[in-house]
Design a protein around this motif. Structure first.
Motif, PDB file in Angstrom:
ATOM      1  N   HIS A 268       0.876  -1.205  -0.146  1.00  0.00           N
ATOM      2  CA  HIS A 268       0.103  -0.095  -0.059  1.00  0.00           C
ATOM      3  C   HIS A 268       0.912   1.223  -0.180  1.00  0.00           C
ATOM      4  N   THR A 269       1.950   1.325   0.788  1.00  0.00           N
ATOM      5  CA  THR A 269       2.978   2.258   0.675  1.00  0.00           C
ATOM      6  C   THR A 269       3.328   2.809  -0.673  1.00  0.00           C
ATOM      7  N   LYS A 270       3.591   1.798  -1.471  1.00  0.00           N
ATOM      8  CA  LYS A 270       3.765   1.990  -2.912  1.00  0.00           C
ATOM      9  C   LYS A 270       2.550   2.208  -3.903  1.00  0.00           C
ATOM     10  N   THR A 271       1.676   1.728  -3.650  1.00  0.00           N
ATOM     11  CA  THR A 271       0.516   1.472  -4.657  1.00  0.00           C
ATOM     12  C   THR A 271      -0.471   2.889  -4.114  1.00  0.00           C
ATOM     13  N   GLY A 272      -0.787   2.967  -2.882  1.00  0.00           N
ATOM     14  CA  GLY A 272      -1.780   3.834  -2.420  1.00  0.00           C
ATOM     15  C   GLY A 272      -3.089   2.957  -2.555  1.00  0.00           C
ATOM     16  N   GLY A 273      -4.144   3.415  -2.155  1.00  0.00           N
ATOM     17  CA  GLY A 273      -5.448   2.830  -2.540  1.00  0.00           C
ATOM     18  C   GLY A 273      -5.809   1.533  -1.825  1.00  0.00           C
ATOM     19  N   ASN A 274      -6.749   0.865  -2.181  1.00  0.00           N
ATOM     20  CA  ASN A 274      -7.021  -0.653  -1.803  1.00  0.00           C
ATOM     21  C   ASN A 274      -6.271  -1.613  -1.992  1.00  0.00           C
TER      22      ASN A 274
ATOM     23  N   SER B 271      -9.662  -5.384 -11.688  1.00  0.00           N
ATOM     24  CA  SER B 271     -10.499  -4.453 -12.384  1.00  0.00           C
ATOM     25  C   SER B 271     -11.917  -5.104 -12.341  1.00  0.00           C
ATOM     26  N   GLY B 272     -11.712  -6.141 -11.500  1.00  0.00           N
ATOM     27  CA  GLY B 272     -13.362  -6.545 -11.134  1.00  0.00           C
ATOM     28  C   GLY B 272     -13.237  -7.784  -9.991  1.00  0.00           C
ATOM     29  N   LEU B 273     -14.349  -8.088  -9.263  1.00  0.00           N
ATOM     30  CA  LEU B 273     -14.558  -9.001  -8.475  1.00  0.00           C
ATOM     31  C   LEU B 273     -15.843  -9.833  -8.752  1.00  0.00           C
TER      32      LEU B 273
ATOM     33  N   GLY C  77      -8.735 -13.230   4.149  1.00  0.00           N
ATOM     34  CA  GLY C  77      -9.279 -12.336   5.222  1.00  0.00           C
ATOM     35  C   GLY C  77      -8.321 -11.183   5.528  1.00  0.00           C
ATOM     36  N   ARG C  78      -7.361 -10.480   4.693  1.00  0.00           N
ATOM     37  CA  ARG C  78      -6.550  -9.456   4.728  1.00  0.00           C
ATOM     38  C   ARG C  78      -7.014  -8.361   3.791  1.00  0.00           C
ATOM     39  N   TYR C  79      -7.318  -7.214   4.295  1.00  0.00           N
ATOM     40  CA  TYR C  79      -7.703  -5.890   3.330  1.00  0.00           C
ATOM     41  C   TYR C  79      -7.066  -4.647   3.754  1.00  0.00           C
ATOM     42  N   ILE C  80      -6.723  -3.999   2.940  1.00  0.00           N
ATOM     43  CA  ILE C  80      -6.596  -2.337   3.387  1.00  0.00           C
ATOM     44  C   ILE C  80      -7.518  -1.718   2.247  1.00  0.00           C
ATOM     45  N   LEU C  81      -8.356  -0.929   3.209  1.00  0.00           N
ATOM     46  CA  LEU C  81      -9.282  -0.157   2.461  1.00  0.00           C
ATOM     47  C   LEU C  81      -9.461   1.065   2.437  1.00  0.00           C
ATOM     48  N   MET C  82      -9.847   1.790   1.561  1.00  0.00           N
ATOM     49  CA  MET C  82      -9.934   3.289   1.734  1.00  0.00           C
ATOM     50  C   MET C  82     -11.386   3.459   2.264  1.00  0.00           C
ATOM     51  N   PRO C  83     -11.470   4.679   2.997  1.00  0.00           N
ATOM     52  CA  PRO C  83     -12.661   4.858   3.759  1.00  0.00           C
ATOM     53  C   PRO C  83     -14.046   5.109   2.852  1.00  0.00           C
ATOM     54  N   GLU C  84     -13.674   5.327   1.651  1.00  0.00           N
ATOM     55  CA  GLU C  84     -14.739   5.445   0.894  1.00  0.00           C
ATOM     56  C   GLU C  84     -15.664   4.250   0.903  1.00  0.00           C
ATOM     57  N   ILE C  85     -15.004   3.199   1.260  1.00  0.00           N
ATOM     58  CA  ILE C  85     -15.971   2.013   1.231  1.00  0.00           C
ATOM     59  C   ILE C  85     -17.140   2.003   2.048  1.00  0.00           C
TER      60      ILE C  85
ATOM     61  N   ALA D 147     -16.346  -4.286  -4.941  1.00  0.00           N
ATOM     62  CA  ALA D 147     -16.518  -4.279  -6.388  1.00  0.00           C
ATOM     63  C   ALA D 147     -17.159  -3.173  -6.861  1.00  0.00           C
ATOM     64  N   ARG D 148     -18.129  -2.260  -6.303  1.00  0.00           N
ATOM     65  CA  ARG D 148     -18.474  -1.055  -6.664  1.00  0.00           C
ATOM     66  C   ARG D 148     -17.394  -0.022  -6.639  1.00  0.00           C
ATOM     67  N   MET D 149     -16.320  -0.350  -5.651  1.00  0.00           N
ATOM     68  CA  MET D 149     -15.477   0.955  -5.537  1.00  0.00           C
ATOM     69  C   MET D 149     -14.263   0.878  -6.833  1.00  0.00           C
ATOM     70  N   ILE D 150     -14.256  -0.490  -7.569  1.00  0.00           N
ATOM     71  CA  ILE D 150     -13.290  -0.471  -8.480  1.00  0.00           C
ATOM     72  C   ILE D 150     -13.407   0.449  -9.750  1.00  0.00           C
ATOM     73  N   GLY D 151     -12.182   1.352 -10.011  1.00  0.00           N
ATOM     74  CA  GLY D 151     -12.352   2.344 -11.000  1.00  0.00           C
ATOM     75  C   GLY D 151     -12.114   3.441 -10.235  1.00  0.00           C
ATOM     76  N   ASN D 152     -12.364   3.635  -8.612  1.00  0.00           N
ATOM     77  CA  ASN D 152     -12.448   4.971  -8.184  1.00  0.00           C
ATOM     78  C   ASN D 152     -11.138   4.933  -7.271  1.00  0.00           C
TER      79      ASN D 152
END
Ligand code: UTP
Length: 289
Positions: A150-156, A187-189, A206-214, A236-241
Protein backbone atom coordinates in the motif's frame (compact mmCIF):
# COMPACT_ATOMS: atom_id res chain seq x y z
CA UNK A 1 1.61 7.59 1.11
CA UNK A 2 -0.70 7.22 4.08
CA UNK A 3 0.23 5.04 7.01
CA UNK A 4 -2.25 2.41 8.18
CA UNK A 5 -2.94 3.05 11.87
CA UNK A 6 -6.26 1.36 12.49
CA UNK A 7 -7.44 -2.21 12.09
CA UNK A 8 -10.96 -3.60 12.23
CA UNK A 9 -11.56 -7.12 13.54
CA UNK A 10 -15.08 -8.37 12.73
CA UNK A 11 -15.93 -10.91 15.45
CA UNK A 12 -19.72 -10.72 15.46
CA UNK A 13 -20.48 -13.85 13.40
CA UNK A 14 -22.33 -16.86 14.76
CA UNK A 15 -19.65 -19.42 13.91
CA UNK A 16 -22.26 -22.02 13.01
CA UNK A 17 -19.69 -24.35 11.44
CA UNK A 18 -18.25 -24.91 14.90
CA UNK A 19 -21.41 -25.76 16.75
CA UNK A 20 -21.80 -26.96 19.44
CA UNK A 21 -18.49 -25.37 20.58
CA UNK A 22 -19.62 -21.91 19.47
CA UNK A 23 -22.92 -22.08 21.33
CA UNK A 24 -21.19 -20.45 24.31
CA UNK A 25 -17.61 -19.79 23.10
CA UNK A 26 -16.92 -17.19 20.41
CA UNK A 27 -15.38 -18.83 17.33
CA UNK A 28 -12.62 -16.25 17.52
CA UNK A 29 -11.64 -17.60 20.95
CA UNK A 30 -11.05 -21.16 19.71
CA UNK A 31 -7.39 -21.95 20.21
CA UNK A 32 -4.65 -22.78 17.78
CA UNK A 33 -2.11 -24.55 20.03
CA UNK A 34 -2.50 -22.38 23.16
CA UNK A 35 -3.76 -18.99 22.00
CA UNK A 36 -7.07 -17.91 20.55
CA UNK A 37 -7.47 -17.14 16.86
CA UNK A 38 -8.09 -13.47 17.64
CA UNK A 39 -4.77 -13.29 19.53
CA UNK A 40 -2.82 -14.23 16.38
CA UNK A 41 -4.41 -11.57 14.21
CA UNK A 42 -4.00 -8.82 16.80
CA UNK A 43 -0.30 -9.75 17.05
CA UNK A 44 -0.11 -9.68 13.25
CA UNK A 45 -1.69 -6.23 13.20
CA UNK A 46 0.75 -4.93 15.81
CA UNK A 47 3.67 -6.26 13.78
CA UNK A 48 2.32 -4.28 10.81
CA UNK A 49 2.39 -1.04 12.80
CA UNK A 50 -1.30 -0.87 13.75
CA UNK A 51 -1.92 1.43 16.72
CA UNK A 52 -5.70 1.23 17.20
CA UNK A 53 -7.63 -2.03 17.38
CA UNK A 54 -11.34 -1.90 16.59
CA UNK A 55 -13.45 -4.96 17.37
CA UNK A 56 -16.92 -5.38 15.96
CA UNK A 57 -18.55 -7.66 18.52
CA UNK A 58 -22.00 -8.93 19.37
CA UNK A 59 -23.84 -10.65 22.19
CA UNK A 60 -21.91 -13.54 23.71
CA UNK A 61 -18.50 -12.21 22.69
CA UNK A 62 -17.37 -10.78 26.02
CA UNK A 63 -14.57 -13.38 26.19
CA UNK A 64 -12.90 -11.49 23.32
CA UNK A 65 -13.00 -8.26 25.34
CA UNK A 66 -11.73 -10.00 28.48
CA UNK A 67 -8.83 -11.50 26.56
CA UNK A 68 -7.47 -8.03 25.83
CA UNK A 69 -8.04 -6.70 29.33
CA UNK A 70 -6.08 -7.05 32.55
CA UNK A 71 -7.10 -10.02 34.73
CA UNK A 72 -6.34 -8.97 38.29
CA UNK A 73 -7.32 -12.21 40.01
CA UNK A 74 -5.20 -14.29 37.65
CA UNK A 75 -2.28 -11.88 37.82
CA UNK A 76 -2.34 -11.76 41.62
CA UNK A 77 -2.41 -15.53 41.77
CA UNK A 78 0.50 -15.86 39.33
CA UNK A 79 2.47 -13.31 41.37
CA UNK A 80 1.77 -14.94 44.72
CA UNK A 81 2.80 -18.33 43.28
CA UNK A 82 6.04 -16.88 41.90
CA UNK A 83 5.07 -17.55 38.28
CA UNK A 84 6.75 -14.36 37.17
CA UNK A 85 7.54 -15.46 33.61
CA UNK A 86 3.89 -16.28 32.93
CA UNK A 87 2.88 -12.95 34.44
CA UNK A 88 5.42 -11.06 32.34
CA UNK A 89 4.21 -12.80 29.21
CA UNK A 90 0.60 -11.84 29.98
CA UNK A 91 1.60 -8.19 30.14
CA UNK A 92 3.83 -8.28 27.08
CA UNK A 93 1.11 -8.72 24.50
CA UNK A 94 -1.62 -6.66 26.15
CA UNK A 95 -2.43 -3.66 23.94
CA UNK A 96 -1.77 -0.30 25.57
CA UNK A 97 -4.71 1.16 27.50
CA UNK A 98 -6.98 3.21 25.26
CA UNK A 99 -5.92 1.57 22.01
CA UNK A 100 -8.64 -1.10 21.94
CA UNK A 101 -12.17 -0.13 20.92
CA UNK A 102 -15.39 -2.05 20.67
CA UNK A 103 -18.54 -1.48 18.74
CA UNK A 104 -21.46 -3.84 18.33
CA UNK A 105 -23.09 -5.30 15.28
CA UNK A 106 -26.68 -5.71 16.47
CA UNK A 107 -27.37 -8.68 14.18
CA UNK A 108 -25.10 -10.83 11.97
CA UNK A 109 -26.14 -9.20 8.71
CA UNK A 110 -22.88 -10.01 6.94
CA UNK A 111 -19.20 -9.07 6.87
CA UNK A 112 -19.88 -5.86 4.95
CA UNK A 113 -22.35 -4.76 7.58
CA UNK A 114 -19.88 -5.63 10.37
CA UNK A 115 -17.19 -3.43 8.79
CA UNK A 116 -19.73 -0.64 8.26
CA UNK A 117 -20.50 -0.74 12.00
CA UNK A 118 -16.90 0.46 12.60
CA UNK A 119 -17.25 3.56 10.39
CA UNK A 120 -17.25 6.17 13.18
CA UNK A 121 -14.27 4.60 14.91
CA UNK A 122 -12.28 4.42 11.66
CA UNK A 123 -13.15 7.92 10.44
CA UNK A 124 -11.69 9.28 7.23
CA UNK A 125 -8.49 7.31 6.79
CA UNK A 126 -7.40 4.06 5.12
CA UNK A 127 -7.62 1.10 7.47
CA UNK A 128 -6.98 -2.62 7.68
CA UNK A 129 -9.49 -5.44 8.13
CA UNK A 130 -8.33 -8.79 9.47
CA UNK A 131 -10.56 -11.85 9.67
CA UNK A 132 -9.48 -13.92 12.66
CA UNK A 133 -10.44 -17.22 11.11
CA UNK A 134 -7.73 -16.93 8.49
CA UNK A 135 -4.15 -17.26 9.66
CA UNK A 136 -0.97 -16.99 7.61
CA UNK A 137 2.31 -18.57 8.65
CA UNK A 138 5.24 -16.49 7.45
CA UNK A 139 8.27 -14.64 8.81
CA UNK A 140 6.98 -11.32 7.48
CA UNK A 141 3.38 -11.12 8.72
CA UNK A 142 0.74 -11.03 6.01
CA UNK A 143 -0.67 -7.61 6.93
CA UNK A 144 2.83 -6.11 6.98
CA UNK A 145 3.24 -7.29 3.38
CA UNK A 146 -0.03 -5.53 2.47
CA UNK A 147 0.96 -2.34 4.28
CA UNK A 148 4.29 -2.30 2.42
CA UNK A 149 2.46 -2.78 -0.89
CA UNK A 150 0.00 0.00 0.00
CA UNK A 151 2.92 2.34 0.73
CA UNK A 152 3.92 1.93 -2.92
CA UNK A 153 0.52 1.77 -4.61
CA UNK A 154 -1.85 3.69 -2.34
CA UNK A 155 -5.54 2.80 -2.50
CA UNK A 156 -7.13 -0.53 -1.71
CA UNK A 157 -4.94 -3.61 -1.34
CA UNK A 158 -6.37 -7.09 -0.82
CA UNK A 159 -4.48 -10.19 0.27
CA UNK A 160 -4.96 -12.79 -2.47
CA UNK A 161 -3.94 -16.38 -3.11
CA UNK A 162 -4.27 -18.84 -5.99
CA UNK A 163 -6.93 -21.52 -5.69
CA UNK A 164 -7.29 -24.62 -7.90
CA UNK A 165 -9.37 -23.67 -10.96
CA UNK A 166 -11.88 -26.43 -10.15
CA UNK A 167 -12.66 -24.64 -6.86
CA UNK A 168 -13.27 -21.07 -8.05
CA UNK A 169 -16.98 -21.56 -7.34
CA UNK A 170 -16.17 -21.56 -3.62
CA UNK A 171 -14.42 -18.16 -3.54
CA UNK A 172 -14.57 -14.46 -4.42
CA UNK A 173 -12.38 -14.27 -7.54
CA UNK A 174 -10.48 -11.30 -9.02
CA UNK A 175 -10.59 -10.06 -12.57
CA UNK A 176 -7.18 -8.53 -13.25
CA UNK A 177 -5.67 -6.00 -15.65
CA UNK A 178 -2.05 -6.81 -14.93
CA UNK A 179 -0.16 -9.33 -12.85
CA UNK A 180 3.57 -9.15 -12.09
CA UNK A 181 3.49 -12.41 -10.15
CA UNK A 182 3.14 -10.61 -6.84
CA UNK A 183 1.04 -7.49 -7.28
CA UNK A 184 -2.07 -7.54 -9.47
CA UNK A 185 -4.16 -4.63 -10.65
CA UNK A 186 -7.81 -5.42 -10.08
CA UNK A 187 -10.54 -4.65 -12.62
CA UNK A 188 -13.37 -6.62 -11.05
CA UNK A 189 -14.49 -9.06 -8.37
CA UNK A 190 -16.73 -12.01 -9.12
CA UNK A 191 -18.44 -13.98 -6.37
CA UNK A 192 -18.05 -17.78 -6.72
CA UNK A 193 -17.72 -18.05 -10.54
CA UNK A 194 -17.89 -21.46 -12.26
CA UNK A 195 -14.37 -22.68 -13.13
CA UNK A 196 -14.91 -22.27 -16.88
CA UNK A 197 -16.07 -18.66 -16.44
CA UNK A 198 -13.64 -17.57 -13.70
CA UNK A 199 -11.57 -14.56 -14.89
CA UNK A 200 -8.57 -15.77 -12.83
CA UNK A 201 -7.80 -18.22 -10.04
CA UNK A 202 -6.97 -15.49 -7.54
CA UNK A 203 -9.16 -15.45 -4.48
CA UNK A 204 -9.59 -12.84 -1.79
CA UNK A 205 -8.43 -13.83 1.66
CA UNK A 206 -9.13 -12.33 5.07
CA UNK A 207 -6.69 -9.40 4.89
CA UNK A 208 -7.69 -6.04 3.42
CA UNK A 209 -6.47 -2.47 3.31
CA UNK A 210 -9.44 -0.33 2.43
CA UNK A 211 -9.99 3.31 1.67
CA UNK A 212 -12.63 5.02 3.85
CA UNK A 213 -14.84 5.52 0.76
CA UNK A 214 -15.89 1.89 1.29
CA UNK A 215 -18.26 3.10 4.02
CA UNK A 216 -20.28 5.09 1.47
CA UNK A 217 -20.81 1.94 -0.60
CA UNK A 218 -21.56 -0.15 2.47
CA UNK A 219 -24.13 2.36 3.68
CA UNK A 220 -26.28 1.41 0.67
CA UNK A 221 -26.84 -1.83 2.65
CA UNK A 222 -27.34 -3.89 -0.49
CA UNK A 223 -27.77 -7.57 0.26
CA UNK A 224 -25.84 -10.12 -1.77
CA UNK A 225 -24.91 -13.80 -1.51
CA UNK A 226 -26.56 -15.61 1.40
CA UNK A 227 -28.87 -12.61 1.81
CA UNK A 228 -26.02 -10.88 3.69
CA UNK A 229 -24.41 -7.45 3.21
CA UNK A 230 -21.17 -8.57 1.57
CA UNK A 231 -17.89 -6.68 1.80
CA UNK A 232 -16.96 -8.09 -1.61
CA UNK A 233 -19.97 -6.41 -3.26
CA UNK A 234 -19.09 -2.99 -1.84
CA UNK A 235 -15.45 -3.42 -2.89
CA UNK A 236 -16.53 -4.38 -6.40
CA UNK A 237 -18.49 -1.13 -6.68
CA UNK A 238 -15.39 0.83 -5.63
CA UNK A 239 -13.21 -0.48 -8.45
CA UNK A 240 -12.37 2.28 -10.91
CA UNK A 241 -12.30 4.96 -8.22
CA UNK A 242 -8.60 5.00 -7.40
CA UNK A 243 -5.92 2.33 -7.20
CA UNK A 244 -7.12 -1.20 -6.44
CA UNK A 245 -4.59 -4.01 -6.10
CA UNK A 246 -4.31 -7.56 -4.92
CA UNK A 247 -1.12 -8.83 -3.31
CA UNK A 248 -0.13 -12.48 -3.64
CA UNK A 249 1.22 -12.54 -0.13
CA UNK A 250 4.01 -14.88 0.93
CA UNK A 251 3.15 -17.55 3.47
CA UNK A 252 1.04 -20.57 4.20
CA UNK A 253 -2.64 -19.67 4.52
CA UNK A 254 -4.85 -21.57 6.94
CA UNK A 255 -8.62 -21.29 6.80
CA UNK A 256 -9.50 -21.92 10.43
CA UNK A 257 -13.19 -21.19 9.85
CA UNK A 258 -13.96 -24.83 9.14
CA UNK A 259 -13.16 -27.88 11.23
CA UNK A 260 -10.67 -29.48 8.81
CA UNK A 261 -8.71 -26.27 8.28
CA UNK A 262 -8.74 -25.61 12.00
CA UNK A 263 -7.28 -29.04 12.83
CA UNK A 264 -4.60 -28.65 10.15
CA UNK A 265 -3.69 -25.20 11.44
CA UNK A 266 -3.25 -26.61 14.93
CA UNK A 267 -0.75 -29.12 13.57
CA UNK A 268 1.03 -26.61 11.31
CA UNK A 269 1.36 -23.99 14.05
CA UNK A 270 2.28 -26.66 16.60
CA UNK A 271 5.12 -27.79 14.35
CA UNK A 272 6.57 -24.26 14.38
CA UNK A 273 6.74 -24.23 18.18
CA UNK A 274 9.95 -25.48 19.76
CA UNK A 275 8.13 -26.47 22.94
CA UNK A 276 5.46 -28.49 21.13
CA UNK A 277 6.98 -29.75 17.88
CA UNK A 278 9.11 -32.71 19.12
CA UNK A 279 6.28 -34.55 20.86
CA UNK A 280 3.79 -33.62 18.13
CA UNK A 281 6.11 -35.02 15.46
CA UNK A 282 6.57 -38.20 17.46
CA UNK A 283 2.80 -38.56 17.82
CA UNK A 284 2.14 -37.89 14.12
CA UNK A 285 4.83 -40.29 12.90
CA UNK A 286 3.37 -43.04 15.09
CA UNK A 287 -0.12 -42.72 13.68
CA UNK A 288 -1.38 -45.67 11.60
CA UNK A 289 -1.93 -43.55 8.43
P1 UTP B 1 -17.54 -16.08 8.64
O1 UTP B 1 -18.67 -16.11 7.69
O2 UTP B 1 -16.39 -16.99 8.38
O3 UTP B 1 -18.00 -16.33 10.14
O4 UTP B 1 -17.06 -14.58 8.78
P2 UTP B 1 -19.34 -16.84 10.73
O5 UTP B 1 -20.53 -16.34 9.99
O6 UTP B 1 -19.24 -16.51 12.19
O7 UTP B 1 -19.15 -18.42 10.59
P3 UTP B 1 -20.13 -19.56 10.07
O8 UTP B 1 -20.10 -19.51 8.58
O9 UTP B 1 -21.48 -19.36 10.67
O10 UTP B 1 -19.46 -20.81 10.60
C1 UTP B 1 -15.70 -14.17 8.88
C2 UTP B 1 -15.53 -13.21 10.04
O11 UTP B 1 -16.49 -12.16 9.96
C3 UTP B 1 -17.23 -12.04 11.16
C4 UTP B 1 -17.09 -13.40 11.85
O12 UTP B 1 -17.20 -13.25 13.27
C5 UTP B 1 -15.72 -13.87 11.41
O13 UTP B 1 -14.70 -13.40 12.28
N1 UTP B 1 -18.63 -11.68 10.86
C6 UTP B 1 -19.32 -12.38 9.93
C7 UTP B 1 -19.20 -10.63 11.53
O14 UTP B 1 -18.56 -9.98 12.38
N2 UTP B 1 -20.50 -10.32 11.27
C8 UTP B 1 -21.23 -11.00 10.35
O15 UTP B 1 -22.43 -10.64 10.16
C9 UTP B 1 -20.63 -12.05 9.67
Amino acid sequence: MSVIRKAVFPVAGLGTRFLPATKSIPKEMLTIVDRPLIHYVVEEAKAAGIEEFIFVTSRGKSAVEDHFDQAYELENTLESRGKIDALKELHEWLPEAGTVMYTRQPAPLGLGHAVWCARHLVGDEPFAVLLPDELVLNDVPCLKQLVDAHTKTGGNVLGVFDVPRAETNRYGILDVISDDGSLVEVSGLVEKPDPERAPSTLSITGRYILMPEIFGYLSEQQKGAGDEIQLTDAMARMIGNGPFHGLRFKGERHDCGNVNGFLRANIAFGLTREDVAPSLKEFLSGLPL
